[in-house]
Design an enzyme around this catalytic site. Sequence first.
Site, PDB file in Angstrom:
ATOM      1  CG  HIS A   1      73.951  55.147  30.629  1.00 58.52           C
ATOM      2  ND1 HIS A   1      74.836  56.168  30.369  1.00 58.52           N
ATOM      3  CD2 HIS A   1      74.509  54.449  31.655  1.00 58.52           C
ATOM      4  CE1 HIS A   1      75.871  56.089  31.187  1.00 58.52           C
ATOM      5  NE2 HIS A   1      75.700  55.049  31.984  1.00 58.52           N
TER       6      HIS A   1
ATOM      7  CG  HIS B   1      71.471  55.886  39.800  1.00 56.80           C
ATOM      8  ND1 HIS B   1      71.878  54.618  40.172  1.00 56.80           N
ATOM      9  CD2 HIS B   1      72.594  56.557  39.415  1.00 56.80           C
ATOM     10  CE1 HIS B   1      73.190  54.525  40.021  1.00 56.80           C
ATOM     11  NE2 HIS B   1      73.643  55.687  39.567  1.00 56.80           N
TER      12      HIS B   1
END
Length: 197
Positions: free
Chosen positions: A42, A126
């Site tokens: 995620h 990220h």
Amino acid sequence: MRLFAAVLPPEPAVAELAARVRALRALPGADGLRWTEREGWHFTLAFFGEVAEDVLPELHTRLARAAHRHHPHALRLAGGGRFDDRVVWVGVDGDSEALRRLADSAEAGGRRAGVPMDRHRPYHPHLTVARARSPRHGSPRHGSATSLAPYVDGLTDFAGREWTVGELSLVRSHPPAPGVPGQQPRYEVVAAWPLGH
């Protein structure tokens, strides 16, 4: 409950990344890292930490408003990098500025709902794929240190398919059971709001 706001990549994007990560895990020394599970991949937008039950209704309201103010936008998983000697991550191409604005709104929503938040830091999108087993990649028990450079190099040319960020999710993190080696946190989506609605 331990909560964070996130964007979850769709399964086709996850499958492409999983194929690349399999290749990275075959590199020498890969067992010196803790690899994250694809079910948990995620992009964290805002970390709320432990949230009291009585704060949840207002947090839901604030996150729904944040989602409403942002339109769907295109991204792709692409490239990679590292945070010091601790984390290997995959980055994004596409409308990363829209993702940053969504992260800022999610963080502001948490603050307005009464969630005590850490000091604001610039958002760096990220997706974590691996972590060092210790701050120095190893310990006397695990032998010599593992360099993250080969894993980052293995992500340099990675570019997945484009997908549309269409919702903001509120995710609960269930910590791993203590004393079970290799077990990872489990993530549960507790609510999600479509962007632009």
